[in-house]
Design a protein around this motif. Structure first.
Motif, PDB file in Angstrom:
ATOM      1  N   LEU A 146     -42.485  -2.752 -18.521  1.00 46.06           N
ATOM      2  CA  LEU A 146     -43.706  -3.486 -17.729  1.00 46.06           C
ATOM      3  C   LEU A 146     -43.408  -3.057 -16.235  1.00 46.06           C
ATOM      4  N   PHE A 147     -42.455  -2.312 -15.972  1.00 43.58           N
ATOM      5  CA  PHE A 147     -41.934  -2.182 -14.513  1.00 43.58           C
ATOM      6  C   PHE A 147     -43.246  -1.382 -13.854  1.00 43.58           C
ATOM      7  N   GLU A 148     -43.382  -0.493 -14.396  1.00 47.12           N
ATOM      8  CA  GLU A 148     -44.311   0.777 -14.105  1.00 47.12           C
ATOM      9  C   GLU A 148     -45.872   0.292 -14.072  1.00 47.12           C
ATOM     10  N   VAL A 149     -46.241  -0.968 -14.901  1.00 42.26           N
ATOM     11  CA  VAL A 149     -47.481  -1.389 -15.127  1.00 42.26           C
ATOM     12  C   VAL A 149     -47.801  -2.368 -14.112  1.00 42.26           C
ATOM     13  N   THR A 150     -46.999  -3.198 -13.864  1.00 39.99           N
ATOM     14  CA  THR A 150     -47.185  -4.490 -13.022  1.00 39.99           C
ATOM     15  C   THR A 150     -45.848  -4.842 -12.519  1.00 39.99           C
ATOM     16  N   ASP A 151     -46.174  -5.691 -11.223  1.00 39.35           N
ATOM     17  CA  ASP A 151     -44.810  -6.294 -10.583  1.00 39.35           C
ATOM     18  C   ASP A 151     -45.104  -7.844 -10.703  1.00 39.35           C
ATOM     19  N   ALA A 152     -45.899  -8.236 -11.644  1.00 40.00           N
ATOM     20  CA  ALA A 152     -45.904  -9.712 -12.156  1.00 40.00           C
ATOM     21  C   ALA A 152     -45.763  -9.947 -13.456  1.00 40.00           C
ATOM     22  N   PHE A 153     -44.626 -10.396 -13.796  1.00 45.23           N
ATOM     23  CA  PHE A 153     -44.292 -10.816 -15.222  1.00 45.23           C
ATOM     24  C   PHE A 153     -43.339 -11.902 -15.329  1.00 45.23           C
ATOM     25  N   ARG A 154     -43.287 -12.550 -16.883  1.00 41.28           N
ATOM     26  CA  ARG A 154     -42.196 -13.572 -17.019  1.00 41.28           C
ATOM     27  C   ARG A 154     -40.911 -12.969 -17.089  1.00 41.28           C
ATOM     28  N   VAL A 155     -39.654 -13.364 -16.401  1.00 38.32           N
ATOM     29  CA  VAL A 155     -38.568 -12.788 -16.498  1.00 38.32           C
ATOM     30  C   VAL A 155     -37.649 -13.645 -17.624  1.00 38.32           C
ATOM     31  N   VAL A 156     -37.926 -14.740 -17.540  1.00 36.06           N
ATOM     32  CA  VAL A 156     -37.148 -15.607 -18.682  1.00 36.06           C
ATOM     33  C   VAL A 156     -38.277 -16.407 -19.374  1.00 36.06           C
ATOM     34  N   ASN A 157     -38.130 -16.669 -20.674  1.00 35.76           N
ATOM     35  CA  ASN A 157     -39.202 -17.422 -21.467  1.00 35.76           C
ATOM     36  C   ASN A 157     -38.371 -18.400 -22.364  1.00 35.76           C
TER      37      ASN A 157
END
Length: 314
Positions: A9-20
């Motif tokens: 996801l790192f190249e796609v976005t800088d907004a994501f869930r790190v721990v679920n």
């Protein structure tokens, strides 16, 4: 380990869930990243005694500009939509930032209630809407901060109408349009009940080439209530009346009693009453940064993309 799972996801976005939660080794805890701002959410009491340790670990690993914990449970253990918050690092101004998602950018504010302004678990749906929107008129019901419409307009939509009951939320949508250098078209923002807008469209004989339907699980307005459990398919049948013969339709809900399979089956059945050739293009839950999606109430999403004409090949 949890961070490494999200590497694609790192190249796609800088907004994501790190721990679920438990699937990433922290039961009852979710950690979300928005650029270099982070929020920790507690859905269960298991790790509350270690909250200082968890916050310190996030600060040590990521060196965030802002870090806040949100406690989404009451003393009885009931989840709250307006949680208590504890800021660990950063000031009020640092809580506001801009995130990127593919070709789009969005304003977020980590001190603005539960959700900062962008639902992370609908990322895949937004990307797909962008890919289908060129030359089309789109309707974004229960639009929140208009992220679907931003992706649609970036994808070439001629107009993307946003309907939401909150003027404050729609103003955030306008800010997102401006952030992405999108010229606001006439009638793209409707402040009012999405069902009222649907009724108006039906009276006027208006049709759309794509509709996004993502209502809250339960809402109340002007003495009327809406619940996904009892009213969702009625709403789908109303949406069907304003779909053009070649439209796409994205329906989704976070109602935990739904599954992607059950939502897809029921929505297709309703849609085929108006469009017999309609077909399911995909049905899914949350993205790869939400391992264990559908196994816990706080990590539930069901979404289905349908093609009205039955001719789409993807």
């Amino acid at each position: 380990m949890a961070f490494a799972k999200r590497a694609s996801l790192f190249e796609v976005t800088d907004a994501f869930r790190v721990v679920n939660g438990a699937d990433d080794g922290l039961p009852g805890v979710a950690i979300d990243r928005y650029a270099n701002c982070f929020q920790i959410q507690y859905f269960g009491a298991e790790l509350l005694p270690r909250k200082a340790e968890i916050a310190a670990a996030v600060q040590s690993i990521f060196s965030p500009d802002f870090l806040v914990s949100k406690f989404r449970l009451s003393p009885s253990g009931k989840s709250l939509e307006k949680p208590e918050m504890e800021v660990h690092f950063g000031n009020e101004n640092a809580a506001q930032t801009i995130v990127r998602e593919g070709n789009a950018k969005f304003h977020v504010d980590l001190l603005d209630t539960v959700n900062p302004g962008l639902f992370l678990d609908m990322r895949d749906g937004r990307f797909d809407v962008e890919s289908r929107s060129r030359g089309k008129e789109i309707l974004n019901l229960f639009s929140y901060t208009c992220s679907f419409a931003v992706h649609a307009r970036i994808g070439g939509s001629t107009r993307a109408v946003n309907a939401d009951i909150s003027g404050k939320i729609l103003e955030k949508g306008r800010e997102n349009y401006r952030l992405n250098h999108l010229e606001i078209q006439k009638g793209e923002f409707f402040k009012g009940d999405s069902r009222e807008y649907l009724a108006w469209c039906m009276r006027k004989g208006l049709h759309f080439d794509g509709v996004i339907l993502d209502p809250p699980s339960f809402s109340r307005n002007k003495g009327k209530t809406f619940s996904v459990k009892s009213d969702f398919q009625t709403l789908v049948s109303e949406v069907a009346e304003i779909l053009s013969p070649s439209a796409f339709f994205l329906a989704s809900t976070n109602f935990s009693e739904c599954t992607p399979e059950s939502l897809a089956k029921e929505t297709l059945k309703t849609l085929q009453q108006k469009f017999p050739r309609a077909k399911i293009l995909w049905a899914k839950g949350q993205g790869l940064d939400f391992p264990g999606s559908g196994t816990r109430k706080e990590s539930a999403l069901s979404a289905v993309m349908l093609d009205v004409s039955g001719n789409a090949k993807f």
